[in-house]
Design an enzyme around this catalytic site. Structure first.
Site, PDB file in Angstrom:
ATOM      1  N   ARG A  10       0.810  -1.221   0.000  1.00 17.74           N
ATOM      2  CA  ARG A  10       0.000   0.000   0.000  1.00 17.74           C
ATOM      3  C   ARG A  10       0.843   1.271   0.000  1.00 17.74           C
ATOM      4  NH1 ARG A  10      -4.847  -1.706   4.239  1.00 17.74           N
ATOM      5  NH2 ARG A  10      -5.706  -3.365   2.933  1.00 17.74           N
TER       6      ARG A  10
ATOM      7  N   LYS B 171       1.854  11.047 -10.695  1.00 15.12           N
ATOM      8  CA  LYS B 171       1.090  10.118 -11.528  1.00 15.12           C
ATOM      9  C   LYS B 171       1.935   8.884 -11.843  1.00 15.12           C
ATOM     10  CE  LYS B 171      -2.228  13.044 -13.973  1.00 15.12           C
ATOM     11  NZ  LYS B 171      -2.692  13.506 -15.303  1.00 15.12           N
TER      12      LYS B 171
ATOM     13  N   GLU C 294       7.346  19.023 -24.418  1.00 13.62           N
ATOM     14  CA  GLU C 294       6.683  19.241 -23.134  1.00 13.62           C
ATOM     15  C   GLU C 294       6.975  20.656 -22.615  1.00 13.62           C
ATOM     16  OE1 GLU C 294       4.573  17.465 -21.521  1.00 13.62           O
ATOM     17  OE2 GLU C 294       4.698  15.480 -22.436  1.00 13.62           O
TER      18      GLU C 294
ATOM     19  N   LYS D  95       4.269  23.464 -13.508  1.00 12.93           N
ATOM     20  CA  LYS D  95       3.630  22.179 -13.201  1.00 12.93           C
ATOM     21  C   LYS D  95       3.417  22.025 -11.711  1.00 12.93           C
ATOM     22  CE  LYS D  95       3.475  17.287 -14.047  1.00 12.93           C
ATOM     23  NZ  LYS D  95       3.924  16.135 -14.850  1.00 12.93           N
TER      24      LYS D  95
ATOM     25  N   GLU E 281      -6.680  15.951  -9.869  1.00 12.43           N
ATOM     26  CA  GLU E 281      -7.511  16.432 -10.974  1.00 12.43           C
ATOM     27  C   GLU E 281      -8.990  16.490 -10.601  1.00 12.43           C
ATOM     28  OE1 GLU E 281      -6.796  14.436 -14.654  1.00 12.43           O
ATOM     29  OE2 GLU E 281      -4.683  14.948 -14.698  1.00 12.43           O
TER      30      GLU E 281
ATOM     31  N   ARG F  53      -5.356  21.020 -12.592  1.00 19.33           N
ATOM     32  CA  ARG F  53      -4.306  20.124 -13.072  1.00 19.33           C
ATOM     33  C   ARG F  53      -4.600  19.610 -14.475  1.00 19.33           C
ATOM     34  NH1 ARG F  53      -0.999  15.414  -9.853  1.00 19.33           N
ATOM     35  NH2 ARG F  53       0.140  14.636 -11.658  1.00 19.33           N
TER      36      ARG F  53
ATOM     37  N   ASN G  33      -2.791  18.634 -19.320  1.00 24.60           N
ATOM     38  CA  ASN G  33      -3.047  17.614 -20.338  1.00 24.60           C
ATOM     39  C   ASN G  33      -3.210  18.203 -21.737  1.00 24.60           C
ATOM     40  OD1 ASN G  33      -3.020  15.396 -18.555  1.00 24.60           O
ATOM     41  ND2 ASN G  33      -5.136  15.800 -17.951  1.00 24.60           N
TER      42      ASN G  33
ATOM     43  N   HIS H 263      -2.824  16.157 -24.967  1.00 30.85           N
ATOM     44  CA  HIS H 263      -2.708  14.753 -24.613  1.00 30.85           C
ATOM     45  C   HIS H 263      -3.817  13.867 -25.181  1.00 30.85           C
ATOM     46  CE1 HIS H 263       0.472  16.131 -22.091  1.00 30.85           C
ATOM     47  NE2 HIS H 263       0.631  14.974 -21.504  1.00 30.85           N
TER      48      HIS H 263
ATOM     49  N   HIS I 218      -2.204  10.629 -26.806  1.00 29.80           N
ATOM     50  CA  HIS I 218      -2.395   9.242 -26.397  1.00 29.80           C
ATOM     51  C   HIS I 218      -2.981   8.412 -27.526  1.00 29.80           C
ATOM     52  CE1 HIS I 218      -2.528  10.462 -21.858  1.00 29.80           C
ATOM     53  NE2 HIS I 218      -1.303  10.383 -22.340  1.00 29.80           N
TER      54      HIS I 218
ATOM     55  N   HIS J 268       6.307   9.708 -26.334  1.00 30.72           N
ATOM     56  CA  HIS J 268       5.216  10.473 -25.744  1.00 30.72           C
ATOM     57  C   HIS J 268       5.337  11.965 -26.032  1.00 30.72           C
ATOM     58  CE1 HIS J 268       2.172  11.766 -22.907  1.00 30.72           C
ATOM     59  NE2 HIS J 268       3.075  12.518 -22.267  1.00 30.72           N
TER      60      HIS J 268
END
Length: 560
Positions: free
Chosen positions: A303, A325, A367, A426, A436, A441, A445, A448, A452, A464
Site C-alpha cells: 500500500r 502520476k 513538453e 507544473k 484532478e 491540473r 493535459n 494529450h 495518447h 510520448h
C-alpha cells in the site's frame, strides 16, 4: 549572500542552533528574531507576552523584519535569521520574508519536538505536557495555525535525525545547486534539485535530505543504463553504497513494454523475496516509462513505499517525474491502470541529457513548449530566441565513471532556467489539484487527447513527447477554426514544433484507430470529453463540446 536566509519551524525544530552554525560557515551575522525583540523590549519573552500581549510582540516582529528586508534592498550583505515559531502567521511579515531572501522550513515530527522540549521553560505559547499524546493535543492548534505560513517556504528539510551540523550542511549543499524547488501539498512536500554532476553524488544528497532508509534501496532501471557503454546505474549504486546503504538493482524492459501487469508482479516478487518493508526506498532511474512503472510498483507495494525519481530524459525531468502520476497500460489505451504516489525527492542532472537519444531530447522540448502554451508565453519567446542553441546539444569524450562524472562538460546550460520555469508551472497546478478534482491540473493535459491516441495507434512507437507536440498542433487547428487563436499563433507554434515532431510521424497511422483510441480516453465523462483548447499563446481552457467530427477535421488538416 545577496539575501537573507530565514529559518522557520515549530518550537524545538532547531532554528537557533542551526542558524548559528550556518552563519559561522557562511561568515555572516546571525539574528535570533525572538531574542532580538526581547532585547529591544528590555524584558524576556514571557514577561513581554504577559504584560503587553501577543499583538504587541507581533508588531515589534513585523517592524524588525521590515528593517532586515530594507537592509537587503539597500545592498547590504544578507544574514541568517531564525524566525519565531509564529512569525509567518502575519501575512505582511510573511511577504517581507519572501521578498528578501530564501525561507527554509525545519520540519520535525511530534515525537522529536516532544523530546527536545521536555526541559524548555522559555516558550510562552507552548503548552508543556508530561506525555506525548497530551503534548500533541495541547499544541496541535498552534502548529496547524502556522502551516499556511510554512507552505510558502522555498526549501523544506526533515530534521528528526539530524543535528545542527548535519542540517546546516544539508542546507548549504542544496543551496549550492543550480536551482531547487519545493513541491507542496499543504503539510506534505518534496524537493526537486537540479545541478551538474548530481548523479554521481545522488546518494550523498539523498542522505542530506533525510530520504535514505535504514534498510534497502532498490534501483529500478533499464539495461540500457546499466552496461559498460553507459553505466549510469553503476555510478548511482556506488554513491549509494558510500552512504552504507543495502542497494539492490532490478532491470525492466525499455520503453512502453515495461508498463504491464506482468512487470509489476515481477518487481513485487523481487521485493517480497528480499524482505523489503514499507520503510525501504525505491529509486526510479530512467525516462518516463521507468518512472511510471517503478512508481506504480512503489505505490502498490504494501500500500505504498517511498520513491525517489532520477530522470534521465528531458521528458522525465520536466514532466513525468513531477506530479505523482504512476500508471501502466491496458490493451484499450495508455495509462488506464494507475495511482497517485508522490515522490520523496526528484534529482535532475543536466549532464545526463547528453546521453539520451535525440528523439527523447526532442520529445522533452515539446513538453517544455506545452508549459509555454498553457501558462507562460515567455517560455515560447525564450525558445524562439535560443532555439538553435537549445537544439544543438554539445557532446564530450566519454568518461563513464563516478569519479570522472563531475568533470564532464557539455551541459545544456541554455535549458536549465527554462526547466525550472516549466517545473514551477507544473508544481503550481499539481499542488492546487493533486488528483484532478478542481480542473486546474487538467490544464497540464494540453495536447494529450490526440497524443495518447497517436501513441496507441502507432503501437507506442511514437515517443510520448513528440505525440504531445503533434497533439498540440492538432488542438491549435481546432482553436483556429473556432477563432480562439490567430493564424500567427498557429504559425509560431508550428515553427517550433515541426522541428521536434514532423507530421510524417503520423502520416501512415490508421485514422479509424486514432479516433477509436480517443473514444477510450480517460478524460471522457457523462458530459463529454474534457478537451483543452488554446486561447492565444499562454492560456488554455477546458471545453466539453468538442465533437469527434471537429477532431477528425483537425486530424485531416494536420496530416494534409
Amino acid at each position: 549572500m545577496t539575501g537573507n536566509l530565514y529559518l522557520t519551524g515549530f518550537s524545538g525544530s532547531g532554528k537557533t542552533s542551526v542558524g548559528k552554525v550556518l552563519a559561522k560557515r557562511l561568515k555572516v551575522d546571525f539574528i535570533d528574531l525572538d531574542g532580538e525583540i526581547a532585547n529591544r523590549a528590555g524584558t524576556d519573552l514571557a514577561t513581554l507576552f504577559a504584560e503587553e500581549g501577543e499583538q504587541a510582540f507581533r508588531t515589534l516582529e513585523l517592524n524588525y523584519v521590515g528593517e532586515l528586508a530594507s537592509e537587503v534592498e539597500s545592498g547590504k550583505p544578507g544574514k541568517v535569521v531564525a524566525l519565531g515559531g509564529g512569525t509567518l502567521m502575519n501575512p505582511a511579515t510573511q511577504e517581507l520574508v519572501e521578498s528578501s531572501g530564501v525561507l527554509v522550513w525545519l520540519r520535525a515530527r511530534w515525537e522529536s519536538l516532544f523530546e527536545r522540549l521536555l526541559c524548555c521553560e522559555d516558550r510562552p505559547l507552548l503548552q508543556k505536557a508530561e506525555k506525548l499524546h497530551e503534548f500533541i493535543s495541547y499544541n496541535r492548534p498552534f502548529y496547524e495555525a502556522r502551516l499556511p505560513g510554512y507552505a510558502h517556504c522555498g526549501l523544506v528539510l526533515d530534521v528528526d535525525n539530524m543535528g545542527p551540523e548535519d542540517t546546516a550542511t544539508a542546507i548549504t549543499r542544496i543551496m549550492d545547486c543550480s536551482w531547487f524547488l519545493t513541491v507542496r501539498f499543504f503539510e506534505r512536500t518534496h524537493t526537486v534539485l537540479c545541478d551538474s554532476g548530481l548523479l554521481a553524488r545522488a546518494g550523498q544528497m539523498l542522505y542530506q535530505l533525510g530520504v535514505l532508509p535504514r534498510g534497502q534501496v532498490w534501483i529500478i532501471t533499464t539495461g540500457n543504463l546499466d552496461d559498460d557503454k553507459l553505466p549510469l546505474a553503476r555510478i548511482l549504486k556506488e554513491d549509494l553504497e558510500s552512504t552504507r546503504q543495502e542497494v539492490k538493482l532490478l532491470r525492466i524492459p525499455d520503453g512502453e513494454q515495461a508498463k504491464t501487469g506482468d512487470e509489476i508482479n515481477r518487481i513485487h516478487d523481487a521485493m517480497l523475496g528480499s524482505g523489503t518493508t514499507r520503510e525501504d526506498l525505491v529509486i526510479a532511474l530512467g525516462g518516463g516509462t521507468v518512472g511510471d512503472t517503478a512508481g506504480f510498483a512503489a505505490a502498490t507495494y504494501m500500500r505504498g513505499i517511498d520513491i525517489v525519481h532520477i530522470p534521465t530524459t528531458l521528458v522525465g525531468m520536466i514532466d513525468a517525474a513531477l506530479g505523482g502520476k504512476t500508471a501502466i497500460n491496458h490493451a484499450r489505451g495508455k495509462n488506464l491502470i494507475g495511482a497517485y504516489h508522490q515522490p520523496k525527492a526528484i534529482l535532475i542532472d543536466p549532464v545526463v541529457l547528453n546521453t539520451s537519444a535525440d528523439e527523447y531530447y526532442l520529445a522533452g522540448l515539446a513538453e517544455l513548449i506545452k508549459y509555454g502554451c498553457i501558462s507562460d508565453v515567455s517560455i515560447i519567446e525564450e525558445c524562439e530566441a535560443n532555439w538553435k542553441d537549445i537544439l544543438n546539444r554539445p557532446t564530450w569524450e566519454e568518461q563513464w565513471t563516478r569519479e570522472g562524472w563531475g568533470q564532464l562538460e557539455g551541459n545544456p546550460w541554455s535549458l536549465i532556467s527554462l526547466m525550472k520555469k516549466g517545473l514551477t508551472i507544473k508544481s503550481r497546478f499539481v499542488s492546487a489539484d493533486e488528483r484532478e478534482v478542481t480542473g486546474e491540473r487538467t490544464l497540464l493535459n494540453f495536447g494529450h487527447t490526440f497524443a495518447h491516441a497517436f501513441e496507441t495507434a502507432s503501437g507506442f512507437v511514437i515517443p510520448h513527447g513528440q505525440a504531445v507536440a503533434l497533439g498540440m498542433r492538432a488542438s491549435f487547428k481546432i482553436a483556429l477554426k473556432r477563432n480562439l487563436v490567430t493564424e500567427d499563433d498557429v504559425k509560431r507554434i508550428d515553427t517550433l514544433l515541426d522541428v521536434l515532431a514532423p507530421i510524417s510521424l503520423i502520416k501512415d497511422l490508421d485514422e479509424s484507430k486514432i479516433l477509436e483510441a480517443i473514444k477510450f480516453d480517460k478524460k471522457w465523462s457523462r458530459d463529454g470529453i474534457k478537451f483543452l483548447l488554446p486561447l492565444g499563446i499562454g492560456e488554455v481552457e477546458i471545453f466539453q463540446d468538442v465533437s469527434i467530427e471537429e477532431m477528425e477535421e483537425a486530424l485531416r488538416s494536420l496530416r494534409g
